[in-house]
Design an enzyme around this catalytic site. Structure first.
Site, PDB file in Angstrom:
ATOM      1  N   ARG B 389       0.826  -1.202   0.000  1.00  0.00           N
ATOM      2  CA  ARG B 389       0.000   0.000   0.000  1.00  0.00           C
ATOM      3  C   ARG B 389       0.864   1.257   0.000  1.00  0.00           C
ATOM      4  O   ARG B 389       1.861   1.316   0.700  1.00  0.00           O
ATOM      5  CB  ARG B 389      -0.878   0.039   1.245  1.00  0.00           C
ATOM      6  N   ARG B 497     -22.153 -16.054  -3.283  1.00  0.00           N
ATOM      7  CA  ARG B 497     -22.614 -14.930  -4.094  1.00  0.00           C
ATOM      8  C   ARG B 497     -21.731 -13.709  -3.924  1.00  0.00           C
ATOM      9  O   ARG B 497     -21.795 -12.792  -4.721  1.00  0.00           O
ATOM     10  CB  ARG B 497     -24.071 -14.589  -3.775  1.00  0.00           C
ATOM     11  N   ASP B 513     -31.581 -11.694  -7.051  1.00  0.00           N
ATOM     12  CA  ASP B 513     -32.046 -13.067  -6.863  1.00  0.00           C
ATOM     13  C   ASP B 513     -32.908 -13.420  -8.054  1.00  0.00           C
ATOM     14  O   ASP B 513     -33.483 -12.536  -8.686  1.00  0.00           O
ATOM     15  CB  ASP B 513     -32.896 -13.168  -5.585  1.00  0.00           C
ATOM     16  N   GLU B 514     -33.047 -14.687  -8.303  1.00  0.00           N
ATOM     17  CA  GLU B 514     -33.811 -15.075  -9.499  1.00  0.00           C
ATOM     18  C   GLU B 514     -35.271 -14.645  -9.414  1.00  0.00           C
ATOM     19  O   GLU B 514     -35.923 -14.457 -10.435  1.00  0.00           O
ATOM     20  CB  GLU B 514     -33.720 -16.582  -9.700  1.00  0.00           C
ATOM     21  N   GLU B 601     -26.441 -13.904   4.804  1.00  0.00           N
ATOM     22  CA  GLU B 601     -25.322 -13.368   4.032  1.00  0.00           C
ATOM     23  C   GLU B 601     -25.559 -11.921   3.638  1.00  0.00           C
ATOM     24  O   GLU B 601     -24.633 -11.120   3.625  1.00  0.00           O
ATOM     25  CB  GLU B 601     -25.003 -14.256   2.821  1.00  0.00           C
ATOM     26  N   ASP B 602     -26.823 -11.558   3.357  1.00  0.00           N
ATOM     27  CA  ASP B 602     -26.974 -10.142   3.007  1.00  0.00           C
ATOM     28  C   ASP B 602     -26.938  -9.226   4.227  1.00  0.00           C
ATOM     29  O   ASP B 602     -26.561  -8.062   4.120  1.00  0.00           O
ATOM     30  CB  ASP B 602     -28.141  -9.849   2.057  1.00  0.00           C
TER      31      ASP B 602
END
Lengths: 719, 693
Positions: B389, B497, B513-514, B601-602
């Site tokens: 960095r 995801r 999402d589908e 997860e979200d």
């Protein structure tokens, strides 16, 4: 963001008007006579009682060969070798730097002498071209003082840039006899080529006791961090060759090596790289059969191909800089000048000015052991980053490598920053090239913090004489739960504000400030009475905003405390026909400004508006009694780089351009004037800082199919 | 001598004839064939530059870190070996970090289990015979690739840097480091921390508001011991001179040690009385500047205390190698004074002092085991200098720890620096659709979704993450789109995801999402908004969290509320860098937690982004309410499938808050709509008329 682009353009060759030759001769003669007269007076006055032999200085027209000769006896004292443990707090006498009205160290230069040993043999060349340039630069700078008693730093005129050109012991003796030497305390030596065969020390071998060393080839073992300064090895080609800056982007070769006399082991490793990766790697060497008169330093060869040096450096993306007998290489300067990204392979090397320069932005450092992996390492650097490094490399050269002056001033600035750390130059100032300083925004004043709701806001109502309307505004605004204080700015000098008893009784403190002059900028003055971070600027005729709308505006401001959060939105457009900016108040899908007739913002912007508004904008606004809101929009956008936030749906506002009833003509003049403001401000700021967005902020449940009584802000958008 | 002209360096008449300092050819061919070969020289260095002259290239074995990457091994703890609380916190913290390895074969860095924090031999925690113990360790190898921690060295009266054992070639991470003994680029200076310092989370900084210019009750404060004799007494003795009783408060007490009365001077009695009149914490939190003088040693607790209180430290500690100075630009966060110029430090100018503290506290991790990540990253940066960095990344919010060099070293690639860098995010996005349904043929919703998304002219590509057991339908079955459509085979884990797939080429990701139903207009508008807020999650269906005072835990609600703190990643834009942070920054344990819970997860993604940015997500206009596959749940209703899912989400939220040590989520009360949304104006004038249907 800077605001003075115009300044740079006005400087042109026309600054020095050409005189006719006749006149010129006349002036030169006149000048010479005056000068001679002055010199004569000077000599007469100071000859008998000056400390240093003032003859060194007063006679301007002198040759370096005319300087006094100093004979050094064989037994004259020699300083101690350098003390590796020296640091600013142990070896530097900071008390000498007391004279600091501007937080600038004062630097004294010893007068030039010629040193000879007992037998009259000279100790070194009197002075090199580069050292003379360096001392001239210091002498012309703000750091310079001719008063030895006020000096904080002493620079000997004994030239030690190149160790090979001097006799070590005698040079040390010459240093020791300097009038203020005092074990070298606060003395600064400049050296670019240290060491010599067989061990090539990485720091100057001349014993120098506590003197600071600005050295051009330090290793991590000889560099006293925070005490010495690592400097470049100056390349005289910088002054000879004009390499115009080349735009960043891919170049013909990927890796280029141009150094001569590389160690055979390095060369064979480079050749292995070339064998593996083909034509994208070019390894050059000294040309063996150049015709007479062609300087070898300006040519490089690969087999039978001849290339111009340093021009060829511009043909490559990366340029390898390997260590030679020494760590510092003049080629680094050439490579930076060419905008070629240096690949530095020199273990333990302290890069030039590494105390302040962020070399990771301009170079790739590869450990010697990893040389065989160089190609893949460099390929992993993203193209965008390469382009930035190319720009950065060129900028480092321009700012810190291109002349002895640049090197001298950067060195003094670094020492200055250590002595007055609170006035030190920031990382950004050292490292950001002008293009970045121009286009970027560094807004250190705001951290991602949502201020506590409990603090509330201060409403500031600017009024002249519409008392009835003012009272209605006060009554309405006082219903907003988070209002913590109300400030009325009474801008009418001919009339007193109503008596205390007549004012509406409200639940928060109400203060009236009387102004000395009827100026629009009074609205944005940082009054001491403002104790909250949030300010609501509101006109004395804005009575149509509901309490929910105002409270919601405050909540939105808390989420965006560094922006203008306001109600009526406006837009600026580029008028292609007229080739200038245009002001737009129609129903548009975009906004770039909010009117400050009803807007929340941080009180800090009052301070900026009053004291830091660029150019003559503030006076212009006061003189024209218009556009203070546009000026505020420009100011905030310019400092933060962010857009405004318009809150809640469109309403009918009573403001000059919203009321078509007032007549078209008035409306049109107003619009023309507003457009003019935008053009005027854009030219003063030197850029168009306003940001266009397509969104506005509404309560989460606005217009959702949900019971109104459960919404936090039900009364939004009603007319 | 009045009106004398300044005597400048002379303009020599023959200056143009002066010779250059070096012959041009000599300058360009700096070689000497008689020198040993580079390889021989490097080999010779290994024996010359050891111990006190150690550098990474001579005392550290880089090859140990090449095969397995940066892994840290801790020696097994011995039962009879006492460990201080601080040191055991350090060890525990290493063992739960993502760099830990229990296998010494894989290790790049070794940490002793001997407590070396306190090397004051008068201290009760001083461990004896360290030299002998170390010699018995087969892995010690002269200290190569070892890291040794120390807070206190030496003792009364001179407090030397001596640790009482030979550290050999080990890297020393030490508080109160003296510049002279510090091996640059090798050792690491750490701040002095107390044993109460939390391992993670902990109290947040005290900076609640941007008071600019900082206007506090006091300008400069100090409250502490005054040493009557001995090392460090000079500086503290002088501090009383600046006390003015108004905005500059400097209080000292003579009371310390057993026999202070023996050395007592005339000031002591009055000073001791004044000392009691002010509260240390009150001073700290209400002052713009705080004096941080040296104690007996160079560092002191008050350094971190001042930073946390958002009080700008004025350091009076000559020769102190500042903590993490390799990475942190302290000029931005502190005023470095000079002990010798105590009375000459000008009255600090509050306008000059920008808000300095908190970013550096965050970057340095505050202290205690909290600063371990900073330590690892500094050492990691040394291993691969070309992928390390820049100081810019270390010192610009959100700080070096959150700018992963494995992702990029270029500021323009991250979501945080567009403004400082003067660039803007890419103008296209990647739609990333997760398909989990076991159906063999493509369902209607996903087909509609693909059509709607590919209709946006901002769309660069569509990626479908196929997370079903069954193989994806053949390419002929997929709808024809104008943008490329790629199928990625997932590993059927929920955290999949957020994996940083190389196929994601744009800065923006539209996560879907589908079953999500969106129109092209909604996508277009949301993307335009995201470009204004590239560091945040910008999306459609929102949720919120709240503190449940009764149950004493965090609650999660999907009910319509006036606030939101989570935007579901079933339909949201965010920067692709968050995939890297999610996968590489978060510890594996958290991802495992997420894989085991439904719809966690979200929440984790939202928590992560909020922890990084300290800002809420942004909700944008949605045409109709997002269709939840699961019916709305009332708090506490368990039993049904949906209820179970809901309680898992609540559970997830609480576990995350526990892991982070605080609740990072931030609430927002607003939604961003198109400027003319539902305004009384012809739809023909509106850019997004379809959003109003």
């Amino acid at each position: 963001i800077m605001c003075a682009s115009a300044k740079y353009n006005t400087r042109g060759p026309a600054l020095i008007p050409r005189m006719k030759t006749k006149h010129r001769i006349y002036y030169i003669t006149l000048f010479s006579i005056v000068l001679l007269g002055l010199i004569a007076t000077g000599m007469f006055q100071f000859w008998p009682h000056s400390i240093e032999s003032s003859s060194d200085w007063t006679v301007e027209k002198r040759s370096v060969h005319d300087v006094p000769v100093v004979k050094l006896p064989a037994d004259s004292p020699i300083p101690e070798r350098g003390d590796l443990s020296c640091r600013m707090h142990t070896c530097f006498d900071v008390y000498r730097c007391g004279f600091n009205p501007k937080n600038k160290i004062k630097v004294y230069i010893y007068s030039l002498k010629k040193y000879v040993d007992e037998y009259g043999t000279s100790v070194s060349n009197t002075i090199s071209r580069e050292y003379n340039e360096l001392l001239t630069a210091i002498s012309d700078s703000e750091f310079y003082t001719d008063d030895v008693n006020r000096a904080c730093l002493f620079v000997p005129s004994i030239d030690v840039l190149n160790q090979n050109a001097l006799r070590i012991k005698e040079t040390a003796q010459a240093l020791a006899q300097l009038s203020r030497w005092d074990r070298g305390t606060n003395h600064l030596l400049f050296n670019m080529l240290p060491g010599g065969p067989p061990d090539y020390n990485t720091a100057l071998d001349v014993p120098r006791d506590r003197a600071l060393l600005a050295g051009g080839g330090f290793s991590t073992w000889t560099y006293r961090q925070g005490y010495d300064v690592s400097i470049p090895v100056y390349s005289p080609l910088s002054g000879e060759v004009d390499l115009p800056e080349r735009g960043p982007g891919p170049r013909r070769y990927f890796i280029l090596s141009s150094q001569m006399a590389l160690h055979p082991e390095y060369r064979s490793e480079l050749e292995a790289l070339q064998a593996e990766n083909g034509e994208s790697v070019l390894i050059l060497d000294k040309c063996t059969n150049l015709s007479d008169g062609v300087p070898a330093v300006r040519k490089r060869c690969h087999k039978n191909q001849v290339f111009d040096y340093p021009q060829v450096l511009q043909e490559s993306t990366f340029c390898v800089i390997l260590r030679g007998a020494r760590l510092g290489q003049a080629a680094l300067s050439d490579v930076l000048q060419a905008g070629c990204v240096p690949v530095i392979i020199a273990d333990s090397y302290i890069l030039p000015f590494s105390e302040v320069l962020d070399w990771k932005r301009a170079s790739v450092v590869i450990p010697e052991e990893k040389m065989p992996e160089m190609y893949s390492i460099l390929q992993s650097v993203p193209q965008r980053q390469i382009e930035e490094m190319q720009r950065q490399a060129r900028w480092f050269w321009e700012a810190y490598f291109r002349s002895m002056k640049a090197i001298a001033l950067a060195t003094l600035q670094i020492i200055n920053d250590r002595i007055y750390p609170y006035a030190a130059i920031s990382y950004e100032e050292w490292n950001d090239p002008p293009a970045v300083k121009w286009s970027s925004v560094s807004n250190p004043l705001f951290l991602p913090l949502i201020p506590p709701q409990s603090q509330g806001f201060t409403a500031i109502v600017l009024t002249y004489d519409r008392v009835e309307s003012l009272f209605r505004v006060i009554t309405e605004v006082s219903k907003v739960p988070s209002l913590s204080k109300l400030l009325v700015v009474w801008n009418n000098q001919n009339k007193n504000p109503p008596e205390d008893s007549l004012w509406p009784k409200i639940r928060v403190p109400l203060k009236v400030v009387r102004t000395a002059e009827n100026k629009l900028s009074n609205r944005f003055f940082p009054y001491d009475e403002i104790e909250t971070e949030a300010v609501l600027a509101i006109d004395d005729d804005i009575i149509m905003l509901t309490s929910d709308e105002l409270q919601f505006g405050y909540e939105v401001w808390r989420e965006f405390p560094d922006r203008l959060v306001g109600y009526p939105g406006r837009l600026h457009l580029w008028d292609h026909e007229m080739n200038k900016w245009k002001y737009e108040s129609e129903w548009t899908n975009e906004v770039s400004m909010v009117l400050t007739g009803a807007a929340f913002y941080h009180k800090y912007f009052n301070y900026l508006y009053t004291y830091k508004m660029p150019g003559d904008i503030k006076n212009w606004v006061d003189a024209h009694m218009n556009c203070e809101d546009i000026a505020m929009n420009f100011l905030v956008a310019n400092v933060t780089g962010k857009s405004v936030i318009k809150v809640t749906p469109r309403k009918k506002f009573k403001c000059p351009e919203c009321t078509a009833i007032d007549g078209l003509s008035l409306d049109q003049t107003h619009m023309v004037e507003r457009s003019e403001c935008i053009n005027k401000f854009a030219s003063v700021f030197g850029t168009m800082p306003l940001k266009v967005v397509e969104h506005r902020a509404d309560p989460v449940l606005y217009k959702d199919d949900f019971p109104e009584k459960l919404k936090s802000f039900p009364n939004i958008g009603s007319l | 001598r009045k009106a004398e002209a300044r005597r400048n360096w002379p303009l020599w008449t023959d200056r143009s004839l002066l010779k250059s300092f070096a012959d041009p050819e000599e300058l360009q061919s700096d070689g000497d064939p008689s020198l040993p070969s580079p390889r021989e020289r490097r080999a010779a260095w290994l024996s010359i530059y050891r111990n006190s002259r150690c550098r990474m290239e001579t005392c550290f074995d880089f090859s140990r870190c090449e095969k397995h990457g940066f892994k840290v091994f801790t020696y097994p703890r011995e039962r009879d070996q006492p460990l201080s609380e601080s040191y055991s916190k350090i060890l525990t913290s290493i063992e739960r970090s993502r760099y830990y390895t229990p296998n010494p074969e894989e290790a790049c860095l070794f940490i002793l289990s001997i407590d070396t924090l306190d090397r004051d031999h008068l201290s009760g925690q001083y461990v004896r015979n360290v030299n002998e113990k170390i010699r018995g360790f087969p892995l010690w190898n002269g200290g190569r690739n070892h890291l040794i921690f120390n807070l206190y060295s030496g003792t009364w009266p001179n407090y030397t840097e001596d640790l009482g054992f030979d550290i050999g070639q080990a890297i020393l991470a030490k508080a109160s480091f003296y510049t002279e003994t510090f091996r640059p680029g090798f050792d690491i200076s750490i701040p002095l921390f107390s044993k109460d310092h939390p391992q993670r989370g902990g109290e947040r900084g005290w900076l609640y508001q941007d008071s600019i210019p900082p206007k506090k009750k006091y300008l400069l404060v100090f409250k502490g011991k005054r040493y009557l004799t001995g090392i460090g007494s000079g500086t503290r003795n002088a501090l009383h001179h600046i006390h003015n009783g108004k905005d500059i408060i400097s209080l000292t007490t003579c009371k310390h040690g057993k026999d202070w009365e023996k050395h007592k001077d005339t000031r002591c009695d009055k000073d001791n009385v004044d000392y009691e009149k002010f509260d240390y914490q009150e001073l700290l939190h209400n002052s713009t500047f705080c004096i941080v003088p040296r104690g007996r040693r160079l560092g002191s607790f008050r350094f971190l205390e001042a930073l946390q209180a958002a009080c700008i430290p004025v350091l009076l500690s000559d020769g102190w190698e500042l903590p993490f100075a390799e990475a942190i630009d302290w000029g931005k966060a502190a005023v470095v004074g000079n002990e010798r110029l105590l009375l000459q430090v000008p009255r600090p100018d509050p306008a000059h002092a920008r808000h300095k503290g908190p970013p550096s506290v965050d970057a340095s991790g505050g202290g205690a085991p909290k600063h371990l990540p900073g330590l690892w990253q500094i050492i990691k940066d040394r291993l691969l200098p070309h992928r390390s960095r820049s100081r810019f990344l270390w010192n610009t919010l959100p700080g070096g720890l959150l700018a992963l060099p494995d992702f990029s070293t270029h500021p323009g690639d991250f979501p945080f620096y567009y403004l400082q860098h003067g660039s803007s995010p890419s103008e296209k996005f990647t739609a990333f659709i997760r398909a989990v349904s076991p159906a063999s043929s493509l369902s209607q919703p996903i087909l509609r979704l693909i059509q709607a998304v590919s209709g946006s002219h901002y769309c660069a590509q569509i990626l479908v993450l196929w997370s079903c057991e069954k193989p994806p339908p053949p390419s002929g079955k997929w709808p024809q789109t104008t943008v490329p459509l790629t199928i990625i085979q997932g590993r059927r884990k929920l955290s999949d995801r957020f994996f940083p797939y190389a196929a994601i080429q744009t800065d923006a990701v539209l996560s879907l999402d589908e079953h999500t139903s969106l129109s092209t207009s909604e996508v277009d508008f949301a993307f335009v908004v995201w470009r204004s807020f590239p560091e945040r999650i910008v999306g459609f269906p929102a949720r919120s969290h709240f503190w449940d005072a009764e149950q004493r835990h965090w609650g999660y609600t999907s009910k319509w509320t006036n606030e939101l703190s989570i935007v579901l990643t079933a339909a949201a834009f965010y920067h692709r860098y968050y995939h890297s942070l999610f996968t590489e920054y978060l510890p594996a344990g958290l991802r495992e937690l997420v894989d085991g819970l439904a719809a966690c997860e979200d929440i984790l993604m939202n928590v992560l982004v909020a922890a990084v940015t300290k800002l809420p997500p942004i909700k944008v206009t949605q045409r109709k309410q997002h269709k939840e596959p699961v019916p709305q749940q009332v708090k506490g209703m368990a039993g049904t499938a949906g209820g179970q899912r809901f309680s898992q989400q609540q559970d997830c939220l609480n576990q995350l808050a526990d892991w982070f040590g605080y609740m990072p989520l931030v609430s927002s009360q607003l939604r961003l709509d198109p400027v003319l949304f539902k305004d009384q104006v012809s739809v023909l004038r509106k850019k997004y008329p379809r959003l109003e249907k």
